[in-house]
Design a protein around this motif. Structure first.
Motif, PDB file in Angstrom:
ATOM      1  N   GLU A 110       0.861  -1.190   0.000  1.00 48.45           N
ATOM      2  CA  GLU A 110       0.000   0.000   0.000  1.00 48.45           C
ATOM      3  C   GLU A 110       0.895   1.238   0.000  1.00 48.45           C
ATOM      4  OE1 GLU A 110      -2.289   0.496   3.596  1.00 48.45           O
ATOM      5  OE2 GLU A 110      -3.289   2.312   2.860  1.00 48.45           O
ATOM      6  N   CYS A 111       0.853   1.994  -1.091  1.00 49.97           N
ATOM      7  CA  CYS A 111       1.637   3.228  -1.186  1.00 49.97           C
ATOM      8  C   CYS A 111       0.752   4.396  -0.776  1.00 49.97           C
ATOM      9  CB  CYS A 111       2.108   3.459  -2.619  1.00 49.97           C
ATOM     10  SG  CYS A 111       3.131   2.149  -3.280  1.00 49.97           S
ATOM     11  N   LEU A 112       1.109   5.095   0.283  1.00 53.51           N
ATOM     12  CA  LEU A 112       0.344   6.273   0.679  1.00 53.51           C
ATOM     13  C   LEU A 112       0.787   7.451  -0.172  1.00 53.51           C
ATOM     14  CD1 LEU A 112       0.329   6.121   4.583  1.00 53.51           C
ATOM     15  CD2 LEU A 112      -1.451   5.393   2.991  1.00 53.51           C
ATOM     16  N   THR A 113      -0.107   7.930  -1.009  1.00 50.29           N
ATOM     17  CA  THR A 113       0.278   8.993  -1.927  1.00 50.29           C
ATOM     18  C   THR A 113      -0.909   9.921  -2.183  1.00 50.29           C
ATOM     19  OG1 THR A 113       1.339   9.423  -4.072  1.00 50.29           O
ATOM     20  CG2 THR A 113      -0.130   7.520  -3.971  1.00 50.29           C
ATOM     21  N   TYR A 114      -0.806  10.751  -3.203  1.00 46.30           N
ATOM     22  CA  TYR A 114      -1.820  11.783  -3.450  1.00 46.30           C
ATOM     23  C   TYR A 114      -1.775  12.161  -4.912  1.00 46.30           C
ATOM     24  CZ  TYR A 114      -4.700  15.708  -1.716  1.00 46.30           C
ATOM     25  OH  TYR A 114      -5.732  16.569  -1.425  1.00 46.30           O
ATOM     26  N   ARG A 115      -2.937  12.364  -5.511  1.00 48.64           N
ATOM     27  CA  ARG A 115      -2.894  12.943  -6.857  1.00 48.64           C
ATOM     28  C   ARG A 115      -3.034  14.449  -6.687  1.00 48.64           C
ATOM     29  NH1 ARG A 115      -8.515  13.625  -7.317  1.00 48.64           N
ATOM     30  NH2 ARG A 115      -9.717  11.772  -6.851  1.00 48.64           N
ATOM     31  N   PHE A 116      -2.080  15.173  -7.233  1.00 46.27           N
ATOM     32  CA  PHE A 116      -2.133  16.625  -7.079  1.00 46.27           C
ATOM     33  C   PHE A 116      -3.307  17.201  -7.865  1.00 46.27           C
ATOM     34  CE2 PHE A 116       2.749  16.865  -6.326  1.00 46.27           C
ATOM     35  CZ  PHE A 116       2.559  16.451  -5.012  1.00 46.27           C
ATOM     36  N   GLY A 117      -3.656  16.563  -8.938  1.00 41.55           N
ATOM     37  CA  GLY A 117      -4.714  17.095  -9.806  1.00 41.55           C
ATOM     38  C   GLY A 117      -6.049  16.410  -9.568  1.00 41.55           C
ATOM     39  N   PRO A 118      -6.977  16.598 -10.531  1.00 39.53           N
ATOM     40  CA  PRO A 118      -8.299  15.979 -10.421  1.00 39.53           C
ATOM     41  C   PRO A 118      -8.267  14.486 -10.750  1.00 39.53           C
ATOM     42  CG  PRO A 118      -8.105  17.132 -12.507  1.00 39.53           C
ATOM     43  CD  PRO A 118      -6.819  17.384 -11.777  1.00 39.53           C
ATOM     44  N   HIS A 119      -9.364  13.798 -10.482  1.00 39.09           N
ATOM     45  CA  HIS A 119      -9.503  12.386 -10.861  1.00 39.09           C
ATOM     46  C   HIS A 119      -9.326  12.246 -12.369  1.00 39.09           C
ATOM     47  CE1 HIS A 119     -11.205   8.453 -11.591  1.00 39.09           C
ATOM     48  NE2 HIS A 119     -12.176   8.987 -12.298  1.00 39.09           N
ATOM     49  N   THR A 120     -10.109  13.021 -13.112  1.00 36.06           N
ATOM     50  CA  THR A 120      -9.905  13.136 -14.554  1.00 36.06           C
ATOM     51  C   THR A 120     -10.144  14.588 -14.922  1.00 36.06           C
ATOM     52  OG1 THR A 120     -12.205  12.854 -15.245  1.00 36.06           O
ATOM     53  CG2 THR A 120     -10.898  10.837 -15.015  1.00 36.06           C
TER      54      THR A 120
ATOM     55  N   GLU B 254      -0.539  20.815   1.773  1.00 33.14           N
ATOM     56  CA  GLU B 254       0.198  19.900   2.646  1.00 33.14           C
ATOM     57  C   GLU B 254       0.892  18.818   1.810  1.00 33.14           C
ATOM     58  OE1 GLU B 254       1.624  19.568   5.817  1.00 33.14           O
ATOM     59  OE2 GLU B 254       0.435  21.411   5.622  1.00 33.14           O
ATOM     60  N   TRP B 255       0.154  18.288   0.847  1.00 25.88           N
ATOM     61  CA  TRP B 255       0.707  17.205   0.022  1.00 25.88           C
ATOM     62  C   TRP B 255       1.705  17.713  -1.009  1.00 25.88           C
ATOM     63  CZ3 TRP B 255       0.822  12.005   0.434  1.00 25.88           C
ATOM     64  CH2 TRP B 255       0.032  11.441   1.418  1.00 25.88           C
ATOM     65  N   ARG B 256       1.516  18.936  -1.459  1.00 24.09           N
ATOM     66  CA  ARG B 256       2.506  19.528  -2.376  1.00 24.09           C
ATOM     67  C   ARG B 256       3.884  19.535  -1.718  1.00 24.09           C
ATOM     68  NH1 ARG B 256       3.141  19.823  -7.769  1.00 24.09           N
ATOM     69  NH2 ARG B 256       1.122  20.223  -8.681  1.00 24.09           N
ATOM     70  N   LYS B 257       3.876  19.773  -0.404  1.00 25.92           N
ATOM     71  CA  LYS B 257       5.149  19.785   0.331  1.00 25.92           C
ATOM     72  C   LYS B 257       5.809  18.417   0.326  1.00 25.92           C
ATOM     73  CE  LYS B 257       3.682  23.403   3.504  1.00 25.92           C
ATOM     74  NZ  LYS B 257       2.924  23.463   4.769  1.00 25.92           N
TER      75      LYS B 257
END
Lengths: 329, 367
Positions: free
Chosen positions: B252-262, B278-281
């Motif tokens: 399980e990779c804890l991550t974030y999409r900076f943009g939209p779903h699509t 916060e995630w951009r950092k």
């Protein structure tokens, strides 16, 4: 009393119907992926969660079979679930629950239990969507005896048909033409009105030819009827509205009058509703047919990708070719 | 009369490189400077490609697109631990996986331009075109891994999916088969906290996604998905384990999409600006830069060069992709079956005829 009218798109009419029915009947619950906080990816359920709360407007886990399976459980327990399946290609996940359970619980229990549920989902191509988002599956559901299948063609009948579907005691597949969600506006009464299931609508009377369609293809069908008029062909236009159980009487009566019929649909040609209507015309109209009943349809292929979708969909040109052909007999 | 604890499991969390660039020396993977350079270039090319398709989509030159920015470490870090002969089964947001696997940028552009040729995977690759129906690729990857085991081939399969996918039946059925058959498969979940708008907490009451593996009889691990070193290390152990016949692993990779779903989605409806900042950092690219600088690889000039090269490659591939697109209507009938059945051939002939008649009619109107 004068009906108060509002200009609505198809998606607004759906939203309006859901608001009305949830207000009127506390048994109605809406559920699905992104339907709550987000208000649906197409905005069909916008405002419902704010108004009716998270207990009745439910953001479910991402699991279509789970959505339909639990909706069946709710429906046999006194609620009237209106689950949304986000895109047409994701309906396939639900097949086991639909065929094996939703469609036959009434019969299996000799009427003791029933599934008053409406499965809403977009259908059809035409917006250059990604793969698996543009399916036309109505014939598959018609083959699942025990389900009703309804497809509106515009804002006005979308609202009236959806209200009837939610009030129906049996499970209804309510397939919404994705291509028409926002492209047309119509006058829609703000209050409650119902369009009965199982009734086709004769949109225009004509004497030479019956042109039968439903859903998003009604657009091309109407345009073809206009074009035919210029060529002095008088076309009777029929919007089937309910695909099953369909309004055989209206169709037969129209073919009896005109002697010619063309069925237009986006779904594949083989074993389609068009095939069925042609067969029924043979049963009932054999002696007064002036030309073969003709189908203008999608092809017997997987729904093509965005750049090719227009090749698969019937257009006015193809319908006109068919009209020329049946008129030449 | 016994009433006793009969099962106890635990799940580890792995981070090697933190946001400030500190490295855990004991856990640090032994990657050569050449490897590190390559990995960084894959990540930058992924981001460059991603931004390019987004701009094409806005111009109407590409269709609906699922942007990947923010997940470069999870994708390059995992894919880099595989051999060329291994196989991947990606989802629709795994552009970094494909690039790291060596799929051409041209092919990747075609995938997002609505052409039937987009899914034609190269002959020398065993990788699969991405799956859109959620989690549906998981059983395929498990089956492919199982096939490798039955045929005694040295092939590990990796399958990519998101947090939402773990709610689907296909996830549970697939990973159960993997556990029962000790299939040589690695299950990579990129948990980016949202399935479109629905937060992870509404997908599962479990504390982690990694722990789901325990119920299916194998190991699960949670990693900092924006730490490319942690992702690579976890993947490398999982791949080695699979290769040795010791069965599957869920990462399980804890991550974030900076943009939209699509490109059809507006994330401001369901995510706060503060959370996005916060995630951009935690930007995986920036973090990797800190590490590369400590290794003497990264400096301003290197950064400029890598970006410039990525940009050139992307532009060239785009040109190749766009100029290669030839829309033949009859393509929609080809490849439905090995041999085209007669009824389909008739439909194809009809479509051709209609095309010609349209041209004629158009000519008449003009003339």
């Amino acid at each position: 009393m004068v009906n108060k009218m509002a200009k609505m798109t198809l998606i607004q009419a759906i939203n309006n119907a859901l608001h009305l029915e949830m207000e009127k009947d506390e048994k109605v619950v809406v559920m699905g992926e992104d339907v709550g906080h987000e208000g649906g990816v197409f905005r069909a359920t916008v405002g419902l969660q704010e108004k009716f709360g998270k207990e009745r407007v439910i953001d479910t886990p991402l699991a279509e079979s789970g959505i339909i399976g639990t909706a069946i459980g709710m429906a046999v327990s006194g609620l009237k679930p209106v689950p949304e399946i986000q895109f047409s290609g994701f309906l396939y996940y639900c097949f086991n629950q639909l065929v094996s359970h939703a469609a036959r619980i009434r019969m299996r229990t000799r009427g003791r239990y029933s599934v008053p549920m409406v499965v809403r989902s977009p259908y059809g191509a035409g917006i250059r969507a990604l793969e698996h988002h543009s399916e036309s599956t109505e014939a598959l559901f018609v083959h699942m005896a025990g389900l009703k299948v309804v497809i509106p063609s515009g804002p006005y009948n979308a609202k009236g048909l959806l209200l009837s579907a939610i009030r129906d005691p049996d499970p209804v597949m309510f397939l919404e033409p994705m291509r028409l969600y926002r492209s047309v506006k119509e006058d829609v009464p703000e209050e409650d009105y119902a369009i009965p299931l199982g009734q086709a609508k004769v949109e225009r009377e004509g004497s030479d030819l019956a042109l039968i369609s439903w859903g998003s293809m009604m657009k091309e069908t109407r345009e073809a009827a206009d074009e035919a008029k210029e060529k002095d062909v008088s076309v009777e236009v029929i919007d089937l509205q309910t695909l099953w159980p369909f309004d055989e009487k209206t169709v037969i009566k129209s073919i009896e009058k005109t002697g010619r019929a063309i069925v237009v649909h986006e779904s594949p040609r083989t074993c389609s509703i068009g095939s069925e209507l042609a067969a029924r015309a043979m049963d009932h109209n054999f002696l007064n047919l002036k030309a073969p009943v003709t189908r203008v349809t999608g092809f017997d292929i997987p729904v093509p990708l965005a750049r090719y979708e227009d090749f698969n969909m019937p257009d006015v040109f193809r319908i006109m070719k068919a009209i020329d052909k049946v008129m030449s007999f | 009369m016994p009433r006793k604890k009969i099962y106890e499991g635990s799940v580890e969390y792995l981070q090697i490189l933190d946001e400030k660039g500190n490295v855990d020396k004991e856990l640090e993977p032994q990657l050569s400077n050449e490897d590190l350079d390559k990995m960084y270039r894959f990540m930058i090319t992924t981001r460059t490609f991603d931004r390019k398709v987004l701009s094409l989509q806005r111009q109407g030159r590409a269709f609906t697109y699922a942007p990947v920015e923010g997940k470069e470490a999870s994708q390059t870090g995992t894919a880099y631990a595989l051999k060329k002969t291994d196989r991947v089964f990606p989802s629709y947001r795994d552009h970094g996986v494909y690039l790291t696997r060596g799929l051409s940028l041209k092919q990747m552009f075609l995938m997002w331009m609505g052409t039937e040729e987009g899914g034609r995977m190269p002959e020398d690759s065993g990788d699969f075109p991405f799956a859109i129906p959620i989690a549906s690729q998981i059983p395929h990857a498990v089956g492919a891994a199982w096939a490798a085991k039955i045929q005694k081939q040295d092939k590990v399969c990796a399958v990519y999916f998101g947090d939402g996918a773990t709610s689907e039946g296909d996830f549970h059925e697939g990973i159960n088969f993997a556990g029962v058959n000790k299939a040589p498969v690695v299950l990579v979940c990129q948990n980016n906290k949202y399935a479109i708008s629905v937060p992870r907490a509404l997908q599962t009451a479990a504390e982690t996604i990694a722990q789901k593996a325990l119920a299916y009889g194998f190991e699960g691990i949670q990693v900092d998905g924006n730490d490319v070193l942690a992702v690579y290390s976890a993947m490398k152990s999982a791949v080695e384990k699979a290769r040795k016949g010791e069965g599957p692993t869920l990462i399980e990779c804890l991550t974030y999409r900076f943009g939209p779903h699509t490109t059809s989605d507006d994330p401001s409806k369901y995510r706060s600006k503060e959370e996005e900042e916060e995630w951009r950092k935690k930007d995986p690219v920036v973090r990797f830069q800190l590490y590369l600088r400590s290794k003497g690889i990264w400096n301003e000039e290197y950064e400029k060069k890598v970006n410039e090269e990525a940009k050139q490659k992307v532009e060239k591939a785009l040109e190749e992709a766009e100029s290669s697109i030839k829309i033949d209507p009859t393509d929609i009938f080809k490849y439905v079956y090995a041999e085209m059945p007669e009824p389909l051939r008739e439909e194809m002939e009809y479509l051709k005829r209609i095309g010609e008649e349209k041209k004629e009619a158009h000519g008449e109107q003009n003339g």
